[in-house]
Design a protein around this motif. Structure first.
Motif, PDB file in Angstrom:
ATOM      1  N   GLU A 285       0.852  -1.180   0.000  1.00  0.00           N
ATOM      2  CA  GLU A 285       0.000   0.000   0.000  1.00  0.00           C
ATOM      3  C   GLU A 285       0.891   1.233   0.000  1.00  0.00           C
ATOM      4  O   GLU A 285       2.036   1.197   0.467  1.00  0.00           O
ATOM      5  CB  GLU A 285      -0.922   0.007   1.211  1.00  0.00           C
ATOM      6  CG  GLU A 285      -0.212  -0.003   2.551  1.00  0.00           C
ATOM      7  CD  GLU A 285      -1.186  -0.026   3.712  1.00  0.00           C
ATOM      8  OE1 GLU A 285      -2.399  -0.065   3.470  1.00  0.00           O
ATOM      9  OE2 GLU A 285      -0.720   0.005   4.866  1.00  0.00           O
ATOM     10  N   LEU A 286       0.356   2.306  -0.527  1.00  0.00           N
ATOM     11  CA  LEU A 286       1.113   3.550  -0.578  1.00  0.00           C
ATOM     12  C   LEU A 286       1.164   4.181   0.812  1.00  0.00           C
ATOM     13  O   LEU A 286       0.177   4.135   1.547  1.00  0.00           O
ATOM     14  CB  LEU A 286       0.480   4.507  -1.582  1.00  0.00           C
ATOM     15  CG  LEU A 286       0.483   4.003  -3.030  1.00  0.00           C
ATOM     16  CD1 LEU A 286      -0.388   4.883  -3.898  1.00  0.00           C
ATOM     17  CD2 LEU A 286       1.906   3.964  -3.575  1.00  0.00           C
ATOM     18  N   PRO A 287       2.279   4.766   1.199  1.00  0.00           N
ATOM     19  CA  PRO A 287       2.407   5.307   2.551  1.00  0.00           C
ATOM     20  C   PRO A 287       1.609   6.594   2.737  1.00  0.00           C
ATOM     21  O   PRO A 287       1.429   7.378   1.808  1.00  0.00           O
ATOM     22  CB  PRO A 287       3.904   5.575   2.672  1.00  0.00           C
ATOM     23  CG  PRO A 287       4.352   5.823   1.269  1.00  0.00           C
ATOM     24  CD  PRO A 287       3.522   4.912   0.412  1.00  0.00           C
ATOM     25  N   ALA A 288       1.152   6.781   3.954  1.00  0.00           N
ATOM     26  CA  ALA A 288       0.548   8.064   4.313  1.00  0.00           C
ATOM     27  C   ALA A 288       1.654   9.086   4.532  1.00  0.00           C
ATOM     28  O   ALA A 288       2.837   8.736   4.676  1.00  0.00           O
ATOM     29  CB  ALA A 288      -0.280   7.904   5.587  1.00  0.00           C
ATOM     30  N   ALA A 289       1.290  10.345   4.549  1.00  0.00           N
ATOM     31  CA  ALA A 289       2.278  11.408   4.750  1.00  0.00           C
ATOM     32  C   ALA A 289       3.042  11.178   6.052  1.00  0.00           C
ATOM     33  O   ALA A 289       2.456  10.858   7.093  1.00  0.00           O
ATOM     34  CB  ALA A 289       1.585  12.769   4.781  1.00  0.00           C
ATOM     35  N   GLY A 290       4.361  11.292   5.997  1.00  0.00           N
ATOM     36  CA  GLY A 290       5.191  11.161   7.185  1.00  0.00           C
ATOM     37  C   GLY A 290       5.495   9.742   7.584  1.00  0.00           C
ATOM     38  O   GLY A 290       6.095   9.503   8.637  1.00  0.00           O
ATOM     39  N   THR A 291       5.074   8.751   6.744  1.00  0.00           N
ATOM     40  CA  THR A 291       5.338   7.348   7.056  1.00  0.00           C
ATOM     41  C   THR A 291       6.100   6.699   5.913  1.00  0.00           C
ATOM     42  O   THR A 291       6.265   7.281   4.836  1.00  0.00           O
ATOM     43  CB  THR A 291       4.031   6.577   7.293  1.00  0.00           C
ATOM     44  OG1 THR A 291       3.305   6.483   6.051  1.00  0.00           O
ATOM     45  CG2 THR A 291       3.163   7.278   8.333  1.00  0.00           C
ATOM     46  N   ALA A 292       6.558   5.472   6.148  1.00  0.00           N
ATOM     47  CA  ALA A 292       7.294   4.729   5.132  1.00  0.00           C
ATOM     48  C   ALA A 292       6.744   3.312   5.058  1.00  0.00           C
ATOM     49  O   ALA A 292       6.217   2.772   6.041  1.00  0.00           O
ATOM     50  CB  ALA A 292       8.783   4.701   5.460  1.00  0.00           C
ATOM     51  N   VAL A 293       6.869   2.698   3.892  1.00  0.00           N
ATOM     52  CA  VAL A 293       6.498   1.296   3.711  1.00  0.00           C
ATOM     53  C   VAL A 293       7.639   0.588   3.000  1.00  0.00           C
ATOM     54  O   VAL A 293       8.447   1.205   2.304  1.00  0.00           O
ATOM     55  CB  VAL A 293       5.193   1.140   2.891  1.00  0.00           C
ATOM     56  CG1 VAL A 293       4.023   1.794   3.604  1.00  0.00           C
ATOM     57  CG2 VAL A 293       5.362   1.721   1.487  1.00  0.00           C
ATOM     58  N   GLY A 294       7.699  -0.722   3.168  1.00  0.00           N
ATOM     59  CA  GLY A 294       8.720  -1.503   2.491  1.00  0.00           C
ATOM     60  C   GLY A 294       8.360  -1.752   1.036  1.00  0.00           C
ATOM     61  O   GLY A 294       7.184  -1.809   0.665  1.00  0.00           O
ATOM     62  N   VAL A 295       9.383  -1.909   0.221  1.00  0.00           N
ATOM     63  CA  VAL A 295       9.213  -2.203  -1.206  1.00  0.00           C
ATOM     64  C   VAL A 295       9.444  -3.696  -1.408  1.00  0.00           C
ATOM     65  O   VAL A 295      10.486  -4.226  -1.011  1.00  0.00           O
ATOM     66  CB  VAL A 295      10.209  -1.380  -2.051  1.00  0.00           C
ATOM     67  CG1 VAL A 295      10.179  -1.826  -3.506  1.00  0.00           C
ATOM     68  CG2 VAL A 295       9.885   0.105  -1.950  1.00  0.00           C
ATOM     69  N   SER A 296       8.474  -4.374  -2.028  1.00  0.00           N
ATOM     70  CA  SER A 296       8.609  -5.811  -2.251  1.00  0.00           C
ATOM     71  C   SER A 296       9.352  -6.144  -3.529  1.00  0.00           C
ATOM     72  O   SER A 296       9.932  -7.224  -3.660  1.00  0.00           O
ATOM     73  CB  SER A 296       7.232  -6.476  -2.270  1.00  0.00           C
ATOM     74  OG  SER A 296       6.424  -5.928  -3.303  1.00  0.00           O
ATOM     75  N   GLU A 297       9.334  -5.220  -4.488  1.00  0.00           N
ATOM     76  CA  GLU A 297      10.043  -5.450  -5.751  1.00  0.00           C
ATOM     77  C   GLU A 297      10.472  -4.119  -6.331  1.00  0.00           C
ATOM     78  O   GLU A 297       9.733  -3.136  -6.275  1.00  0.00           O
ATOM     79  CB  GLU A 297       9.166  -6.200  -6.756  1.00  0.00           C
ATOM     80  CG  GLU A 297       9.882  -6.549  -8.047  1.00  0.00           C
ATOM     81  CD  GLU A 297       9.000  -7.319  -9.023  1.00  0.00           C
ATOM     82  OE1 GLU A 297       9.550  -7.926  -9.949  1.00  0.00           O
ATOM     83  OE2 GLU A 297       7.766  -7.303  -8.853  1.00  0.00           O
TER      84      GLU A 297
END
Length: 220
Positions: A16-28
């Motif tokens: 899922e796309l991150p909300a402002a001020g947050t981060a998410v991992g990239v699977s590919e």
């Protein structure tokens, strides 16, 4: 002959796309040759038709990589301009689990064609059997490319919105044409991709009329 954009593409797949001020991992993460001009040139080459690309890349190592990739796909990159002091254009796409995309682009003016860039390839354009022009490039460059193509009697395929005069134009939802070879007409499109535009142009080169070429554009 293709006249348009060359860039470095990065595609990042996330849950899922991150909300402002947050981060998410990239699977590919995938890096590839990009830009509408380069994409269409590669698609033409894959259909077995010799093709040259007029575009701009930076003088950085990313430019070296993108040109090497284009060459490996069978594209003649000798007309590509290496702009000194300019970073190669970049497009980053984030794709979520639903397939929705968000784009970030860094395409400075210096990564786009100028009329002088196109003038340097005037003889190539005049002797081309077909010329594909991306209308998103600066107007002066587009006008020069179209002028040289018409001087040489090339099949002219324009990609983008607007009306640049005689030839064939591929818009978002239709193709329209006005040319002594085919007369005048239009056809609705359900899907437009760079591969479609390349296949359409190859069909026109092989003698198909526009409506037939569009219907058969998904086959080589």
């Amino acid at each position: 002959m293709v006249v348009g954009q060359l860039a470095r593409d990065i595609v990042l797949t996330v849950d899922e796309l991150p909300a402002a001020g947050t981060a998410v991992g990239v699977s590919e993460r995938v890096e590839m040759l990009g830009g509408k001009g380069a994409n269409q040139a590669v698609a033409v080459a894959k259909l077995g038709v010799p093709v040259s690309l007029i575009a701009v890349t930076g003088d950085d190592h990313y430019g070296d990589q993108m040109l090497a990739l284009a060459i490996s796909e069978g594209v003649d990159v000798r007309p590509v301009v290496r702009r000194r002091g300019t970073p190669t254009g970049l497009s980053v796409a984030a794709v979520d689990a639903d397939g929705d995309r968000r784009y970030l682009e860094h395409l400075p003016d210096a990564t786009r064609l100028t009329a002088d860039d196109v003038d340097a390839s005037a003889d190539l354009l005049r002797h081309a059997d077909a010329v594909m022009v991306q209308l998103e490039q600066p107007a002066a460059a587009v006008e020069a490319a179209i002028r040289y193509a018409r001087e040489g009697g090339a099949i002219l395929v324009m990609d983008g919105e607007g009306d640049a005069g005689p030839g064939l134009i591929v818009r978002k939802n239709e193709i329209a044409w006005r040319d002594p070879r085919w007369g005048e007409g239009r056809l609705d499109l359900t899907e437009k991709t760079d591969e479609f535009t390349a296949a359409l142009t190859v069909k026109l080169l092989r003698g198909a009329a526009p409506a037939e070429a569009a219907r058969r554009s998904t086959s080589p």
